[in-house]
Design an enzyme around this catalytic site. Sequence first.
Site: not given
Ligand code: GUN
Length: 283
Positions: A53, A97, A120
């Site tokens: 990311k 995350q 998100d």
């Molecule tokens: N863990 C797995 N997928 C995601 C996501 O799309 N966002 C976040 N914050 N954590 C994740």
Amino acid sequence: MSATIIDGKAAAEKVRAGLAERVLRLKQKGIVPGLAVILVGDNPASQIYVRNKARACENTGIHSRVERMPENTTQEQLHAMIREINGDPAIHALLVQLPLPGHLNEAEALRQILPAKDADGFTLANAGALLTGTKGVLPCTPRGIIELLKGAGVPLQGAHAAVIGRSNIVGKPTALLLLRENATVTVCHSRTRDLASVVSKADIVVAAVGRPGFVTADMIKPGAAVIDVGINRLGDGRLAGDVDFDRVRETAGWITPVPGGVGPVTIAMLLANAVEAAEAYAR
Ligand code: GUN
């Protein structure tokens, strides 16, 4: 007939090229979009996702701030970090995350994120906006799935879609977005009776189960679009999705590979959410 393989990397590149231009326009106004990622603990998959990311941000001209917190972080320390970032004027979008270490309460942590900075779309305000079909931030993977389906020309209106998995991150929001596109949606899960017969009637199958090879060719209606959200590490170190790709591709009309399918567009949508948050801030 062999399925069209939906190229997630190409789709992501296209999105990112459009975003890079929007980032330039923001920079002309003196705004550099900023995305913050909080990673608690040392989950190996999460470490890789967070690194990817941050790299994607840099390649698109987005400022990234990564906060790595130790495994034994307390709920209060995590909340304090989120609140500090909520107030950081250089950051327009923030994500925590997931999964968090077991002693931490995810829902309580997500509640601390300012909805306007929610990268998100996981806050209650944005989840509610998705449910009601009003303006809000969309979760990245579901948004990416719709982007892939539309980009490939898969008809959505009136189609029967089966979503396998009911997580808050993928299954539930994907079902709502497909409904918004006028698909008829069935959400399947671990307690679904005769899952194979439900899935075999679907024109669109979204697999978000977390089990390699869960979706087999006999479950797939000929010509269906199959979107594989799974990322499973096999014993030999290789990555595999939830779909038996080699067999299903012989039956399906469209299929996404793993890797190179949903993953790259998920990241592109995260960048889109960050850029959109910065654009909203600029207004
Ligand atoms: N863990 C797995 N997928 C995601 C996501 O799309 N966002 C976040 N914050 N954590 C994740």
